[in-house]
Design an enzyme around this catalytic site. Structure first.
Site, PDB file in Angstrom:
ATOM      1  N   CYS A 278       0.924  -1.619  -0.502  1.00 33.13           N
ATOM      2  CA  CYS A 278       0.631   0.038   0.083  1.00 33.13           C
ATOM      3  C   CYS A 278       1.334   0.783   0.322  1.00 33.13           C
ATOM      4  O   CYS A 278       0.691   2.094  -0.496  1.00 33.13           O
ATOM      5  CB  CYS A 278      -0.881  -0.063   0.827  1.00 33.13           C
ATOM      6  SG  CYS A 278      -2.075  -1.526   1.153  1.00 33.13           S
TER       7      CYS A 278
ATOM      8  N   HIS B  92      -8.859   3.561  -1.798  1.00 32.57           N
ATOM      9  CA  HIS B  92      -7.710   2.783  -1.354  1.00 32.57           C
ATOM     10  C   HIS B  92      -6.819   2.598  -2.311  1.00 32.57           C
ATOM     11  O   HIS B  92      -7.793   0.903  -2.455  1.00 32.57           O
ATOM     12  CB  HIS B  92      -7.978   2.432   0.296  1.00 32.57           C
ATOM     13  CG  HIS B  92      -5.977   1.921  -0.086  1.00 32.57           C
ATOM     14  ND1 HIS B  92      -5.159   2.231  -0.239  1.00 32.57           N
ATOM     15  CD2 HIS B  92      -5.593   0.329   0.818  1.00 32.57           C
ATOM     16  CE1 HIS B  92      -4.455   1.823   0.722  1.00 32.57           C
ATOM     17  NE2 HIS B  92      -4.643   1.131   0.901  1.00 32.57           N
TER      18      HIS B  92
END
Lengths: 388, 388
Positions: B85, B337
């Site tokens: 991420c 996200h």
């Protein structure tokens, strides 16, 4: 920019392994660390090339796990790079900049891949992801097909009848297998003949089995540091004089795949940074994923005029002892091609050659060497020039 | 080292898309190019964050295809980075160095991800590859489980009863959804209450659906250049003052997951480079992949003492208008996200905030901002500090 040295190198034997990616890279890393006489705590950052760890082992985000395995501190940046078969070379070029810029003094860089447990069909399928997924991959274009087309184009463009070209292509395999015999880390260490190649299984016309490099597991690692530090660490530092990197889109966006513009641009960048030209290179490790690929690469790098690279196989100019020895390690063809490790393994070989540590495969008196790594169908290309 | 400016930013709306990864990134890239008033030919190198393109679209080696799509020359190095991420933040930090070093003047950097077409089970499975494949992933450890454990540990360590902690965690979601309402690019733009969170589906105890950020598609891009060039290009350049990056191994190698050493080290690097401390930060975009993650991050960055981050939700210190506004964009929770794009999207928001272009979600008078991006279970952490 500061001068950057390769102070230590490490490489695993290429071929099947039961180790995990983290363990496999660590084996090469510890050799590089010991070879450079540093302590792990001296490593300020980690640059990892890995192409298919997520498919091969379910491992993404691998760089941090490697940093931990080597006992590096939580403050050590650890970055993964991916550029298909040029993956590790991209990492090396990037690591070079962090030292050249003065930001870090000593870093660890390298690459690792593990693919053999997948088996050939799945491995071929996953490798094909390095072509354009919108225009090429879904048509079933795999890399044997890409380079098969290249051989046909080369034959037509330069009016070399395919049977004659195939014999010269076979000489690439014969030479690189001959070199591999003297490389204890090579995957294949057996002599072959032109007949071996021409009688082998047809993979994708005109490429036969022995025109193709193998699937391989393996890792290679380098310690990069400053000139000042390297001179204190080791007797024979080798310096990175120049680097270049180019890019390209799908084959349909490239005018002539036998004259790869991204490679020509990349090599020109590396030559310009080094203040050298093709005539100054004593030894070269280049991207012979298929036999035709070595011929095309040797032209793009400026060792031969376009269209004349295949003749050089007959005159022996690219053999050890020839004018420009190419792939003394055995190349991807015989040494093996763990894709995310290959670029670092090429630098490993050049460093060993420039140090004069290559035994029976030594290119005598080599002072300046070059690497060339091709990712995908020319999407990513990196060149690195080193000198002792 | 030269001062590095962000001269242009671009971002797609986050949420489902039919575009390919290359097309999606290009949308953000063109906005950044236009925003900085440069021509594509001014771009000397491309730095692309992408985490799961191979799984999502069968596309590895993506950077070259993006370079081609944007019409960049074959001599333009195009590099892909992956750090789970934190992928795009790793790319931004690396691009920063190539400009700071003096090697390049103007580069394009960003990230892209496309995951929603996979569906939740497969997306959750592929995300889990960012945990340690040898010790965690094969046990079935997914990220809701990782952060569920974190919430339990936090509750026990700081003796905050779980129901009380859960109410405070819910306030993270309420705040970030409130902020997202005013972000036209956010995936979710609706108000929620503490009851919405506490009555939502249980995902992994104690995390309920509204404690979790969504799966998202999206891209964000930045033009980095020198101070001198930026002042000529745009009216409001924003400068990167400091960056940091840390690493860690599997959870079993981390002493206390509620005090992430890799994040503390990374933040300290960024603060040291900027010559600033937590008290100097006016606005922060941090990694709220789960509500508990925002609380832990806010402590690791030094905004609150360890164990006191959850109380701040009750006092409103992290709201827009509070002492240290956190995630005015809506954060990962409401903005979305798209993992390989998130770090660049955080920089996008900080740049917009420091320019004063955020309308109803503007943090008034913000001069200094910070981003924080977490990859895996702390395997990769990056922090970036910016100032107008």
């Amino acid at each position: 920019m500061r001068k950057v040295a390769v102070a230590g190198v490490g490489m695993t034997k290429f071929g099947p392994t039961d180790k995990s990616l983290v363990e496999l890279f660590s084996e090469a890393a510890w050799e590089a660390i010991n070879d450079s006489n540093i302590k792990p705590a001296d490593i300020q950052a980690l640059f990892i090339g890995n192409c298919l760890g997520d498919f091969a082992e379910g491992q993404a985000n691998i760089a941090g796990f490697i940093a931990c395995e080597l006992g590096l501190s939580h403050g050590t940046p650890a970055t993964r790079f991916e550029g298909a078969c040029a993956t590790a070379s991209v990492a090396v070029r990037d690591a070079f900049m962090w030292v050249a810029s003065g930001f870090y003094d000593t870093v660890l860089v390298g690459g690792v891949e593990k693919i053999m447990h997948m088996g050939t069909p799945l491995a071929t399928r996953t490798f094909a992801m390095a072509t354009d997924s919108r225009y090429e991959e879904f048509c079933g274009l795999t890399f044997p097909a890409v380079f098969g087309m290249m051989a046909h184009m080369y034959s037509v463009k330069y009016r070399i009848p395919l049977p004659a070209l195939k014999e010269r292509m076979a000489l690439v395999a014969v030479k690189n297998h001959q070199n591999g015999i003297n490389n204890p880390l090579a995957q294949f260490r057996k002599e072959i003949t032109v007949d071996t190649v021409l009688n082998s299984l047809m993979v994708c016309d005109p490429l036969q089995l022995f025109d193709c490099c193998p699937f391989s597991d393996g890792a290679a690692a380098l310690i990069l540091t400053t000139e000042e530090k390297a001179k204190k660490m080791v007797k024979k530092p080798v310096y990175i004089l120049g680097t270049g990197q180019g890019s390209a889109g799908s084959l349909s966006r490239q005018k002539d795949f036998t004259v790869m513009k991204s490679r020509v641009a990349s090599a020109q960048q590396a030559y310009a940074m080094a203040g050298l030209g093709p005539q100054d290179i004593d030894v070269c490790e280049l991207h012979d994923c298929f036999t035709i690929a070595e011929i095309v690469a040797s032209e793009c790098l400026g060792f031969f005029k376009f269209g004349t690279g295949s003749q050089a196989l007959e005159t022996g100019e690219t053999k050890i002892g020839g004018r420009i020895p190419i792939n003394p390690s055995g190349g991807l063809k015989a040494k093996g091609h763990p894709i995310g490790a290959t670029g670092a393994a090429q630098v490993y070989e050049i460093v060993k050659q420039l140090r004069g540590e290559c035994g029976q495969r030594q290119v005598e008196g080599a002072k300046t060497g070059m690497t060339d790594t091709l990712g995908g169908d020319a999407g990513t290309i990196v060149n690195i020039i080193l000198r002792r």
